[in-house]
Design a protein around this motif. Structure first.
Motif, PDB file in Angstrom:
ATOM      1  N   UNK A   1      23.208  46.637 -15.913  1.00 53.46           N
ATOM      2  CA  UNK A   1      21.989  46.089 -16.534  1.00 53.46           C
ATOM      3  C   UNK A   1      20.963  45.821 -15.436  1.00 53.46           C
ATOM      4  N   UNK A   2      20.528  46.876 -14.814  1.00 50.94           N
ATOM      5  CA  UNK A   2      19.658  46.758 -13.646  1.00 50.94           C
ATOM      6  C   UNK A   2      18.321  46.103 -13.997  1.00 50.94           C
ATOM      7  N   UNK A   3      17.896  46.202 -15.270  1.00 51.78           N
ATOM      8  CA  UNK A   3      16.621  45.602 -15.677  1.00 51.78           C
ATOM      9  C   UNK A   3      16.634  44.074 -15.530  1.00 51.78           C
ATOM     10  N   UNK A   4      17.812  43.499 -15.682  1.00 49.94           N
ATOM     11  CA  UNK A   4      17.938  42.050 -15.542  1.00 49.94           C
ATOM     12  C   UNK A   4      18.552  41.640 -14.204  1.00 49.94           C
TER      13      UNK A   4
ATOM     14  N   UNK B   1      16.242  27.660 -10.553  1.00 46.84           N
ATOM     15  CA  UNK B   1      16.821  28.916 -11.070  1.00 46.84           C
ATOM     16  C   UNK B   1      16.783  28.938 -12.597  1.00 46.84           C
ATOM     17  N   UNK B   2      17.032  27.767 -13.201  1.00 51.51           N
ATOM     18  CA  UNK B   2      16.966  27.668 -14.667  1.00 51.51           C
ATOM     19  C   UNK B   2      15.571  28.049 -15.157  1.00 51.51           C
ATOM     20  N   UNK B   3      14.555  27.529 -14.495  1.00 47.96           N
ATOM     21  CA  UNK B   3      13.174  27.834 -14.879  1.00 47.96           C
ATOM     22  C   UNK B   3      12.887  29.324 -14.728  1.00 47.96           C
ATOM     23  N   UNK B   4      13.446  29.932 -13.678  1.00 47.14           N
ATOM     24  CA  UNK B   4      13.228  31.367 -13.426  1.00 47.14           C
ATOM     25  C   UNK B   4      13.754  32.235 -14.568  1.00 47.14           C
ATOM     26  N   UNK B   5      14.907  31.838 -15.148  1.00 49.28           N
ATOM     27  CA  UNK B   5      15.551  32.694 -16.153  1.00 49.28           C
ATOM     28  C   UNK B   5      15.330  32.199 -17.581  1.00 49.28           C
ATOM     29  N   UNK B   6      14.540  31.143 -17.746  1.00 47.90           N
ATOM     30  CA  UNK B   6      14.428  30.490 -19.060  1.00 47.90           C
ATOM     31  C   UNK B   6      13.905  31.415 -20.159  1.00 47.90           C
ATOM     32  N   UNK B   7      13.067  32.369 -19.800  1.00 46.86           N
ATOM     33  CA  UNK B   7      12.496  33.253 -20.824  1.00 46.86           C
ATOM     34  C   UNK B   7      13.189  34.614 -20.875  1.00 46.86           C
ATOM     35  N   UNK B   8      14.331  34.717 -20.210  1.00 47.30           N
ATOM     36  CA  UNK B   8      15.053  35.998 -20.182  1.00 47.30           C
ATOM     37  C   UNK B   8      16.141  36.016 -21.238  1.00 47.30           C
ATOM     38  N   UNK B   9      16.213  37.087 -22.002  1.00 47.12           N
ATOM     39  CA  UNK B   9      17.212  37.226 -23.048  1.00 47.12           C
ATOM     40  C   UNK B   9      18.352  38.103 -22.519  1.00 47.12           C
ATOM     41  N   UNK B  10      19.329  37.457 -21.920  1.00 52.11           N
ATOM     42  CA  UNK B  10      20.474  38.202 -21.388  1.00 52.11           C
ATOM     43  C   UNK B  10      21.716  37.334 -21.505  1.00 52.11           C
TER      44      UNK B  10
END
Length: 221
Positions: A174-177, A103-112
């Motif tokens: 924040x439906x985009x994230x 899960x960490x890898x999945x969200x690593x490039x997300x700015x939220x």
């Protein structure tokens, strides 16, 4: 011959302790990876799962040999059977640590914004419970095993709180994230499942110590 048998039992006990320490370290470090969105740290934790798998096989093989060679009875047989089941539960806990890192890898490039207060509390409780599993097993502490079972409700309540908070306060706004928020919900779910496996370990410890079967709490403990 009996001395050799005792040494084999001690080896299994040592392997269970080693496996618990390693598994607990994986869960502890997975929070740091999550907080920092650290992909490299997450990958290292995932790689360490191989050692947990190896220890599970070693414990199962040793326990099988003990049964075949020595035909243990009473408390010795309960120890061996409990050790096999505990190794299986620890391996599943380590797998859930791997799931958290994925899960960490999945969200690593997300700015939220990540609301981690309650998730951090869940990690702390789970790590404390894992430590109590180790202590209860090593010291044959019946009362501590009971406390592990009782604490599971605390973990479940937090998981539900996190789920509702993320859905109501964040996903809807924040439906985009949404997919990133769902990954955090899964982290809470993985932690809740770790708590369930700790309960299973505590039940195995109670059986090992007292011969009581308290699965599904069918018997007062």
């Amino acid at each position: 011959m009996y001395r050799y048998f005792e040494n084999e039992i001690e080896e299994v006990k040592s392997d269970i302790i080693k496996m618990t320490v390693l598994t607990r370290k994986m869960i502890q470090e997975s929070y740091d990876a999550l907080k920092e969105k650290d992909v490299e740290k997450a990958k290292k934790i995932i790689e360490s799962d191989e050692e947990v798998d190896r220890l599970e096989i070693i414990i199962e093989d040793k326990c099988t040999e003990i049964i075949l060679r020595h035909h243990p009875l009473a408390k010795d047989l309960r120890f061996v059977l409990s050790a096999i089941k505990m190794a299986n539960e620890l391996e599943r806990i380590a797998d859930l640590g791997v799931n958290i890192c994925q899960r960490v890898i999945e969200i690593s490039d997300r700015n939220f914004f990540m609301p981690l207060d309650d998730i951090k509390t869940m990690f702390d409780i789970v790590n404390n419970v894992l430590f109590d599993c180790l202590k209860s097993f090593n010291e044959k502490d019946y009362e501590l095993a009971k406390k592990i079972i009782i604490r599971d409700e605390e973990i479940d309540i937090l998981k539900n709180k996190i789920y509702l908070s993320i859905v109501e306060r964040y996903i809807k706004k924040d439906i985009q994230n949404a997919d990133a928020w769902i990954s955090l919900i899964f982290v809470a779910k993985h932690l809740e499942r770790i708590g369930d496996h700790c309960v299973n370990i505590a039940e195995d410890i109670i059986y090992m110590i007292s011969s009581k079967t308290v699965k599904h709490h069918n018997e007062e403990f």
